[in-house]
Scaffold this motif. Structure first.
Motif, short mmCIF file in Angstrom:
data_model
loop_
_atom_site.label_atom_id
_atom_site.label_comp_id
_atom_site.label_asym_id
_atom_site.label_seq_id
_atom_site.Cartn_x
_atom_site.Cartn_y
_atom_site.Cartn_z
N ASN A 169 0.81 -1.23 0.00
CA ASN A 169 0.00 0.00 0.00
C ASN A 169 0.83 1.27 0.00
O ASN A 169 0.30 2.36 0.22
CB ASN A 169 -0.96 0.01 1.20
CG ASN A 169 -0.24 0.14 2.54
OD1 ASN A 169 0.85 -0.41 2.73
ND2 ASN A 169 -0.85 0.85 3.46
N VAL A 170 2.13 1.18 -0.26
CA VAL A 170 3.00 2.36 -0.31
C VAL A 170 3.39 2.60 -1.77
O VAL A 170 4.16 1.82 -2.34
CB VAL A 170 4.25 2.17 0.56
CG1 VAL A 170 5.09 3.45 0.56
CG2 VAL A 170 3.86 1.79 1.98
N THR A 201 0.50 0.77 8.20
CA THR A 201 -0.65 1.60 8.52
C THR A 201 -0.76 2.80 7.57
O THR A 201 0.23 3.49 7.31
CB THR A 201 -0.60 2.11 9.98
OG1 THR A 201 -1.67 3.03 10.20
CG2 THR A 201 0.72 2.79 10.31
N LYS A 202 -1.97 3.03 7.07
CA LYS A 202 -2.17 4.14 6.15
C LYS A 202 -2.04 5.49 6.83
O LYS A 202 -1.97 6.53 6.17
CB LYS A 202 -3.54 4.02 5.48
CG LYS A 202 -4.74 4.14 6.41
CD LYS A 202 -6.05 3.92 5.68
CE LYS A 202 -7.24 3.99 6.63
NZ LYS A 202 -8.53 3.70 5.92
N SER A 203 -1.99 5.49 8.17
CA SER A 203 -1.82 6.74 8.92
C SER A 203 -0.37 7.18 9.00
O SER A 203 -0.08 8.20 9.64
CB SER A 203 -2.38 6.58 10.33
OG SER A 203 -1.60 5.66 11.08
N THR A 204 0.54 6.47 8.34
CA THR A 204 1.97 6.77 8.45
C THR A 204 2.30 8.24 8.22
O THR A 204 3.11 8.82 8.97
CB THR A 204 2.78 5.87 7.49
OG1 THR A 204 2.65 4.51 7.92
CG2 THR A 204 4.25 6.24 7.48
N PRO A 205 1.73 8.93 7.21
CA PRO A 205 2.11 10.34 7.01
C PRO A 205 1.80 11.25 8.19
O PRO A 205 2.40 12.33 8.30
CB PRO A 205 1.27 10.74 5.78
CG PRO A 205 0.99 9.47 5.07
CD PRO A 205 0.82 8.45 6.16
N THR A 206 0.89 10.84 9.07
CA THR A 206 0.56 11.67 10.22
C THR A 206 1.42 11.37 11.44
O THR A 206 1.37 12.12 12.41
CB THR A 206 -0.92 11.52 10.61
OG1 THR A 206 -1.13 10.22 11.19
CG2 THR A 206 -1.83 11.69 9.41
N ILE A 207 2.19 10.28 11.40
CA ILE A 207 2.96 9.88 12.58
C ILE A 207 4.46 9.81 12.31
O ILE A 207 5.21 9.34 13.17
CB ILE A 207 2.45 8.55 13.16
CG1 ILE A 207 2.37 7.46 12.10
CG2 ILE A 207 1.09 8.74 13.81
CD1 ILE A 207 1.89 6.11 12.63
N VAL A 208 4.88 10.25 11.14
CA VAL A 208 6.30 10.48 10.87
C VAL A 208 6.43 11.91 10.34
O VAL A 208 5.43 12.54 10.01
CB VAL A 208 6.88 9.47 9.85
CG1 VAL A 208 6.69 8.05 10.34
CG2 VAL A 208 6.25 9.64 8.48
N SER A 209 7.65 12.39 10.26
CA SER A 209 7.84 13.74 9.74
C SER A 209 7.30 13.80 8.31
O SER A 209 7.77 13.07 7.43
CB SER A 209 9.32 14.12 9.76
OG SER A 209 9.77 14.22 11.08
N PRO A 210 6.29 14.64 8.07
CA PRO A 210 5.65 14.67 6.75
C PRO A 210 6.61 14.89 5.60
O PRO A 210 6.41 14.34 4.51
CB PRO A 210 4.64 15.82 6.89
CG PRO A 210 4.32 15.88 8.35
CD PRO A 210 5.62 15.54 9.03
N SER A 211 7.67 15.67 5.83
CA SER A 211 8.60 15.96 4.74
C SER A 211 9.32 14.70 4.25
O SER A 211 9.72 14.62 3.09
CB SER A 211 9.64 17.00 5.20
OG SER A 211 10.35 16.53 6.34
N GLY A 212 9.47 13.71 5.12
CA GLY A 212 10.19 12.50 4.76
C GLY A 212 9.41 11.55 3.86
O GLY A 212 9.99 10.65 3.26
N LEU A 219 -1.98 3.91 0.89
CA LEU A 219 -3.33 3.55 0.49
C LEU A 219 -4.00 2.65 1.53
O LEU A 219 -3.38 2.19 2.48
CB LEU A 219 -3.29 2.85 -0.87
CG LEU A 219 -2.54 3.58 -1.99
CD1 LEU A 219 -2.55 2.74 -3.26
CD2 LEU A 219 -3.12 4.97 -2.23
N ASP A 220 -5.29 2.42 1.32
CA ASP A 220 -6.04 1.52 2.20
C ASP A 220 -5.36 0.16 2.25
O ASP A 220 -5.02 -0.43 1.22
CB ASP A 220 -7.47 1.36 1.68
CG ASP A 220 -8.29 0.45 2.56
OD1 ASP A 220 -8.86 0.93 3.54
OD2 ASP A 220 -8.35 -0.77 2.27
N GLU A 221 -5.18 -0.34 3.46
CA GLU A 221 -4.39 -1.56 3.65
C GLU A 221 -5.07 -2.78 3.04
O GLU A 221 -4.45 -3.55 2.30
CB GLU A 221 -4.14 -1.79 5.15
CG GLU A 221 -3.45 -0.63 5.85
CD GLU A 221 -4.42 0.32 6.54
OE1 GLU A 221 -3.99 1.06 7.44
OE2 GLU A 221 -5.62 0.31 6.16
#
Length: 573
Positions: A169-170, A201-212, A219-221
């Motif tokens: 999903n990445v 987890t599709k929530s990854t962009p909210t729990i790591v530094s967004p710039s990275g 996408l949906d898992e």
């Protein structure tokens, strides 16, 4: 109709040896999730052991569990008994790691897992902590790192992981194509072919530094996993497993087989994943469970997770009918990686050599005493209001580091709960004199974030606090830790957006129109953990040479012995 063959509690008397030809083959799949570079054992709260002292002869402590030597030794023993054994990962194998791994850019951990014979792993959100380019280096090797002072210090010829990260999903935002393989088919010694599909987890962009991760879509898992199932089935595999870095929480203990109390994001995913998937190895939520969740056909399917830091290894014993390409039975359990002096697990000498070398390169820094606390431990656990003694201390340290006129002029500091990774110190490192080492502090804050001070209006400050209750995971909250002098109240029954009230700074009510200098780490400043209001802050002062752990250790040194604060900054009603 429920399929009784999938019940975890079923034991079919698996044969002592695998038979070639038409007979069933016994396969063991071992799963490791959320290792986080913990090459040495840590305290496992799931098992208590006696730890008497002169002052408290009846005391108990967490069992020492995990560590590369013990995990490797257990894998060796299982593989010796059954060559048809596979070791796979559930993500977060690296990132948020202790000094022994982090100061060497997690390369010792990648090498240790490779030497254990790990075959594949789901991507975890923490694999993205340092951005996609660095993650690709961890996979493929080389020394072209965004932290050249750390990279290739363990091995000048760092070759990367011999196991393959998977991420169905990445995908790249421009091409829409996966940036890592979605799945891989593994063949055991007896020729059993098992496909492993990976997702994070599709929530990854909210729990790591967004710039990275700005060039990636998550996408949906379940949809992403299901996309590849027909392609996998067409290749005549004998079994399909999902390794996914998403999980839930269960009321049942880690050693309760066939539990039905699982809740959380993994439930919806598991209920939608194609019935052709035989079992789901999960991670992310740092829980130990061994549960059953109905698949879309109504059959119970195993969903298992093994705590964190290598405390538990997930073990799934399969009986496979190669002739008809199907699984006849699965028995699942979580196995404690007991690292106590009473352990019966023989250490893996190859892993011992890796750990010894890593310790030799990091122990001098790790063991440096930087201060003292007034109690044996300052805990990160939250009270009912969401306040944490250790979180308060960290917020205080960041305020102290940035309140000067030339360093930010901050009047408030806020800290995200997810950035507080351990008690101070960890239960296995309590000292008789309450001293604190650099390693203790680094274990609490291992991310290497730097401090940033921004200007928020009082209204924006309240809006940030309201976002604590707008968590993507339903039914959860994400409480910020607050510095001394700042207080507020929140009302559980109030509607979203109106929960927070009575904000004060040093006893004076916060003025919605006034401006306040607020210090956070750069992860929060970029909108991490869903706190997007921080991105609207003005007069931003990023201090690339002032890390969160540097501020923390300076505070511990300057204020020794540091006491656990009274929890009165956040009030719930």
């Amino acid at each position: 109709m429920k399929n009784p063959l999938m019940l975890v509690t079923l034991a079919l008397g698996l044969s002592a040896c695998n038979m070639m030809g038409s007979g069933p083959v016994n396969v063991t799949v071992l799963g490791l999730n959320d290792f986080h570079g913990n090459l040495v054992p840590t305290g496992f709260s799931g098992v208590k052991v006696p730890a008497p002292t002169a002052a408290n002869p009846a005391a108990t402590a967490n069992l020492a569990a995990g560590g590369a030597e013990i995990i490797g030794g257990y894998v060796n023993s299982v593989r010796s008994a059954n060559p048809d054994t596979l070791l796979v990962g559930g993500g977060d194998l690296i990132g948020a790691s202790p000094v022994i791994s982090s100061l060497l850019r997690d390369e010792p951990s990648i090498i240790a897992l490779s030497k254990m014979g790990m075959s594949v792993s789901a991507l975890g959100n923490h694999e993205f902590d340092q951005g996609l380019k660095e993650l690709m280096r961890m996979q493929n090797g080389g020394c072209d790192s965004n932290a050249p002072q750390l990279a290739c210090k363990f091995d000048p010829a760092y070759a990367g992981a011999s196991f393959q990260y998977l991420g169905a999903n990445v995908v790249d935002k421009t091409s829409g194509k996966p940036v890592f393989p979605p799945y891989k088919i593994l063949t055991t010694a007896s020729g059993v072919r098992i496909a492993f599909v990976g997702a994070v987890t599709k929530s990854t962009p909210t729990i790591v530094s967004p710039s990275g991760v700005s060039t990636l879509n998550f996408l949906d898992e379940a949809d992403s996993i299901n996309k590849y199932v027909p392609e996998i089935k067409a290749q005549g595999v004998d079994a399909i497993f999902v390794v996914i870095h998403e999980g839930g929480t269960a009321k049942d203990l880690y050693n309760t087989a066939g539990c039905t109390s699982l809740t959380g994001n993994i439930i919806d995913i598991a209920k939608r994943v194609d019935p052709a998937v035989n079992a789901i190895i999960s991670g992310h939520t740092h829980q130990g469970y061994n549960c059953l969740v109905p698949d879309p056909a109504g059959n119970n399917r195993i969903v298992i997770q093994g705590d964190f830091y290598g405390h538990l290894l997930q073990r799934l014993d399969l009986q496979v009918d190669k002739a008809n390409h199907k699984v006849l039975a699965i028995k699942a359990q979580n196995v404690v990686m007991d690292a106590s002096t009473a352990t019966t697990i023989a250490k893996d000498p190859t892993e011992t050599a890796i750990v010894t070398k890593a310790k030799g390169l990091t122990d001098a820094v790790k063991g440096t005493v930087i201060g003292k606390i007034a109690v044996p431990q300052i805990l990160r656990a939250e009270n009912e209001a969401g306040e944490s003694a250790l979180g308060d201390v960290i917020a205080d340290s960041q305020l102290a580091a940035t309140k000067g006129p030339d360093s930010g002029a901050a009047v408030i500091a806020l800290m995200n709960a997810g950035g507080v990774r351990a008690d101070l110190p960890d239960s296995t490192n309590i000292k008789p004199d309450n001293s604190i080492t650099y390693g203790d502090a680094f274990t609490v804050q291992p991310f290497g974030n730097v401090l940033e001070t921004v200007t928020l209006t009082g209204a924006q400050l309240k809006a940030v606090l309201e976002q604590q209750f707008d968590n993507p995971a339903a039914g959860q909250r994400r409480m910020l830790k607050v510095s001394v002098g700042f207080k507020y109240t929140w009302t559980d029954s109030a509607p979203a957006g109106s929960k927070v009230s009575d904000l004060t700074l040093n006893g004076t009510p916060i003025d919605p129109a006034a401006k306040y200098r607020v210090t956070v780490n750069n992860f929060l400043a970029d909108g991490g953990d869903g706190f997007t209001v921080f991105k609207d802050g003005t007069d931003r002062l990023l201090q690339p040479n002032l890390s969160d752990v540097d501020a923390f250790q300076a505070f511990l040194k300057a204020n020794a012995p540091v006491a656990a604060p009274t929890l009165d900054r956040i009030t719930k009603k």
